[in-house]
Design a protein around this motif. Structure first.
Motif, mmCIF file in Angstrom:
data_model
loop_
_atom_site.group_PDB
_atom_site.id
_atom_site.type_symbol
_atom_site.label_atom_id
_atom_site.label_comp_id
_atom_site.label_asym_id
_atom_site.label_seq_id
_atom_site.Cartn_x
_atom_site.Cartn_y
_atom_site.Cartn_z
ATOM 1 N N LEU A 165 33.802 50.097 45.445
ATOM 2 C CA LEU A 165 34.560 51.094 45.808
ATOM 3 C C LEU A 165 34.085 52.233 46.295
ATOM 4 C CD1 LEU A 165 37.492 52.452 45.126
ATOM 5 C CD2 LEU A 165 36.862 52.696 42.912
ATOM 6 N N ALA A 166 32.787 52.396 45.871
ATOM 7 C CA ALA A 166 32.191 53.807 46.030
ATOM 8 C C ALA A 166 32.241 54.298 47.314
ATOM 9 C CB ALA A 166 30.580 53.473 45.594
ATOM 10 N N VAL A 167 31.942 53.447 48.446
ATOM 11 C CA VAL A 167 31.930 54.061 49.709
ATOM 12 C C VAL A 167 33.272 54.243 50.466
ATOM 13 C CG1 VAL A 167 29.570 52.963 50.346
ATOM 14 C CG2 VAL A 167 31.686 51.633 50.714
ATOM 15 N N VAL A 168 34.309 53.882 49.795
ATOM 16 C CA VAL A 168 35.662 53.964 50.295
ATOM 17 C C VAL A 168 36.121 55.299 49.605
ATOM 18 C CG1 VAL A 168 38.010 53.230 50.380
ATOM 19 C CG2 VAL A 168 36.236 51.792 50.777
ATOM 20 N N ALA A 169 35.890 55.273 48.288
ATOM 21 C CA ALA A 169 36.154 56.411 47.422
ATOM 22 C C ALA A 169 35.515 57.724 47.924
ATOM 23 C CB ALA A 169 35.944 56.166 46.240
ATOM 24 N N GLU A 170 34.372 57.518 48.483
ATOM 25 C CA GLU A 170 33.521 58.962 49.216
ATOM 26 C C GLU A 170 34.167 59.506 50.150
ATOM 27 O OE1 GLU A 170 28.928 58.593 49.640
ATOM 28 O OE2 GLU A 170 29.717 57.529 51.242
ATOM 29 N N ARG A 171 34.794 58.728 50.965
ATOM 30 C CA ARG A 171 35.498 59.375 51.974
ATOM 31 C C ARG A 171 36.577 60.312 51.723
ATOM 32 N NH1 ARG A 171 34.906 56.918 56.982
ATOM 33 N NH2 ARG A 171 32.937 55.845 57.103
ATOM 34 N N PHE A 172 36.935 60.166 50.443
ATOM 35 C CA PHE A 172 37.955 61.113 49.878
ATOM 36 C C PHE A 172 37.522 62.145 48.987
ATOM 37 C CE2 PHE A 172 40.048 56.980 51.148
ATOM 38 C CZ PHE A 172 41.136 57.658 52.146
ATOM 39 N N GLU A 262 21.348 53.729 46.530
ATOM 40 C CA GLU A 262 21.536 54.219 48.017
ATOM 41 C C GLU A 262 21.281 53.117 48.868
ATOM 42 O OE1 GLU A 262 22.820 56.891 48.794
ATOM 43 O OE2 GLU A 262 22.896 56.761 50.928
ATOM 44 N N ARG A 263 20.465 52.221 48.724
ATOM 45 C CA ARG A 263 20.205 51.095 49.739
ATOM 46 C C ARG A 263 21.193 50.461 50.032
ATOM 47 N NH1 ARG A 263 14.963 47.461 48.631
ATOM 48 N NH2 ARG A 263 14.346 49.492 48.563
ATOM 49 N N VAL A 264 21.810 49.800 49.033
ATOM 50 C CA VAL A 264 23.217 49.050 49.084
ATOM 51 C C VAL A 264 24.296 49.860 49.748
ATOM 52 C CG1 VAL A 264 25.213 47.971 48.081
ATOM 53 C CG2 VAL A 264 22.657 47.587 47.343
ATOM 54 N N LEU A 265 24.777 51.188 49.190
ATOM 55 C CA LEU A 265 25.736 52.162 49.981
ATOM 56 C C LEU A 265 25.259 52.344 51.454
ATOM 57 C CD1 LEU A 265 26.545 54.572 47.162
ATOM 58 C CD2 LEU A 265 27.554 52.266 47.503
ATOM 59 N N GLY A 266 24.053 52.799 51.778
ATOM 60 C CA GLY A 266 23.768 52.990 53.083
ATOM 61 C C GLY A 266 23.936 51.530 53.984
ATOM 62 N N PHE A 267 23.771 50.432 53.370
ATOM 63 C CA PHE A 267 23.999 49.292 54.125
ATOM 64 C C PHE A 267 25.476 49.078 54.377
ATOM 65 C CE2 PHE A 267 24.607 44.599 53.779
ATOM 66 C CZ PHE A 267 23.986 44.143 54.826
ATOM 67 N N THR A 268 26.339 49.346 53.432
ATOM 68 C CA THR A 268 27.800 49.057 53.598
ATOM 69 C C THR A 268 28.517 50.110 54.168
ATOM 70 O OG1 THR A 268 28.320 49.773 51.314
ATOM 71 C CG2 THR A 268 27.714 47.265 51.434
ATOM 72 N N ARG A 269 27.954 51.404 53.900
ATOM 73 C CA ARG A 269 28.750 52.473 54.615
ATOM 74 C C ARG A 269 29.118 52.104 56.161
ATOM 75 N NH1 ARG A 269 25.330 56.330 51.916
ATOM 76 N NH2 ARG A 269 26.283 57.221 50.173
ATOM 77 N N PRO A 270 28.398 51.545 56.923
ATOM 78 C CA PRO A 270 28.865 51.419 58.589
ATOM 79 C C PRO A 270 29.939 50.223 58.625
ATOM 80 C CG PRO A 270 26.551 51.370 58.203
ATOM 81 C CD PRO A 270 27.001 51.589 56.790
ATOM 82 N N TRP A 271 30.367 49.633 57.619
ATOM 83 C CA TRP A 271 31.382 48.603 57.514
ATOM 84 C C TRP A 271 32.628 49.207 57.540
ATOM 85 C CZ3 TRP A 271 29.735 44.537 53.007
ATOM 86 C CH2 TRP A 271 28.233 43.866 53.442
ATOM 87 N N ILE A 272 32.737 50.386 57.194
ATOM 88 C CA ILE A 272 33.798 51.249 57.209
ATOM 89 C C ILE A 272 33.853 52.286 58.322
ATOM 90 C CG2 ILE A 272 34.717 50.302 54.841
ATOM 91 C CD1 ILE A 272 34.221 53.268 54.052
ATOM 92 N N ALA A 273 32.883 52.559 59.052
ATOM 93 C CA ALA A 273 32.950 53.557 59.971
ATOM 94 C C ALA A 273 33.930 53.191 61.044
ATOM 95 C CB ALA A 273 31.611 53.602 60.359
ATOM 96 N N ALA A 274 34.502 54.175 61.528
ATOM 97 C CA ALA A 274 35.417 54.114 62.635
ATOM 98 C C ALA A 274 34.799 53.715 64.023
ATOM 99 C CB ALA A 274 36.437 55.269 62.897
ATOM 100 N N SER A 275 35.318 52.967 64.745
ATOM 101 C CA SER A 275 34.432 52.433 66.029
ATOM 102 C C SER A 275 34.575 53.597 67.090
ATOM 103 C CB SER A 275 34.839 51.090 66.513
ATOM 104 O OG SER A 275 36.354 51.068 66.576
#
Length: 275
Positions: A165-172, A262-275
């Motif tokens: 959930l963390a990287v999605v919630a972070e966007r808000f 942070e390593r895991v979040l840094g890895f997964t953050r790009p998965w939800i980045a807008a193209s």
């Protein structure tokens, strides 16, 4: 307007002290427990610290009651800015000794309850564009331990949920974190579900209990653990993963090289980045 913190499991131990410390830091603390008749130690600790605590009843496994409480707080106090999922229960038994109901009970309180409360507070936090959610897990959420099959399984599950959930919630503007205590001297141990003595696991269980008793003899104080919880949730530094003591960090490090997450979040953050 004063920020509002909702914290569960506050009748004793680190939850009690975390509630008082959050109030000392200027938050309006809504402290919950199943039986408000057990609120006297919390109220006495709050009075000694010169703060007030808003004590309310909540059995965290009652999802409808949780929804009603969150709705009440939103109306009465203007929203929930901080959620601390602290309520939990241990279990000492290996798979063969556990009924499926006992496994379900561990999932209900240690996994599904914090998931439900997190879901309930997310809409308000998202609409306001800020919020902090801290779930008290355990070093048992990173290191599987003998005779803790159901407990560690539930704690692993809630850590996985929160990390996802963390990287999605972070966007808000919402910070989602966990904190992992090691042994803490509290009533948690007295409330642990245990199997009947005897059977083929008796010698192994005896050795485990002996070792664990030694660990709790040198356990972190609930005051110290509560202060660590409050400090983590209020820190200007964002980390997904915290530990409550140096010994907890060392223990978690047996399984985790990625101690702050942070390593895991840094890895997964790009998965939800807008193209």
């Amino acid at each position: 307007m004063t920020d509002v913190a909702l914290i569960t499991g506050t009748s004793s131990g680190m939850g009690l002290h975390a509630a008082v410390e959050l109030a000392r830091r200027g938050l309006h603390v809504v402290a919950t427990m199943r039986d408000v008749g057990r609120a006297t130690p919390l109220q006495e600790a709050a009075a000694a610290a010169g703060v007030e605590i808003d004590v309310r009843a909540l059995d965290v496994v009652d999802h409808e009651a949780a929804a009603r409480l969150v709705a009440e707080i939103e109306v009465e106090l203007g929203g929930i800015h901080v959620l601390v999922n602290n309520a939990g229960q241990g279990s000492v038994a290996t798979a063969e000794q556990l009924s499926m109901q006992q496994i379900q009970d561990q999932l209900d309180i240690n996994y599904l309850a914090p998931v439900n409360l997190t879901k309930l507070v997310l809409p308000g936090m998202r609409e306001r564009g800020n919020g902090r959610i801290l779930t008290v897990t355990s070093v048992g959420g990173t290191v599987g331990q003998p005779f803790a099959d159901a407990y560690c399984g539930a704690k692993f599950a809630v850590e996985g949920f929160m990390q996802s959930l963390a990287v999605v919630a972070e966007r808000f503007g919402i910070r989602v974190s966990v904190i992992e205590p090691a042994a803490v001297a509290s009533s948690f141990v007295a409330n642990v579900v245990r199997p009947e003595e005897g059977g083929p696991y008796a010698a192994l269980l005896g050795a485990y209990v002996s070792r664990t008793s030694g660990a709790f003899a040198n356990a972190q104080t609930p005051e110290s653990a509560g202060a660590a919880i409050a400090a983590s949730v209020m820190s200007d530094e964002y980390r997904f993963r915290w530990q409550s003591s140096e010994s907890a960090t060392a223990f978690a490090g047996v399984s985790l090289a990625d101690l702050d997450g942070e390593r895991v979040l840094g890895f997964t953050r790009p998965w939800i980045a807008a193209s």
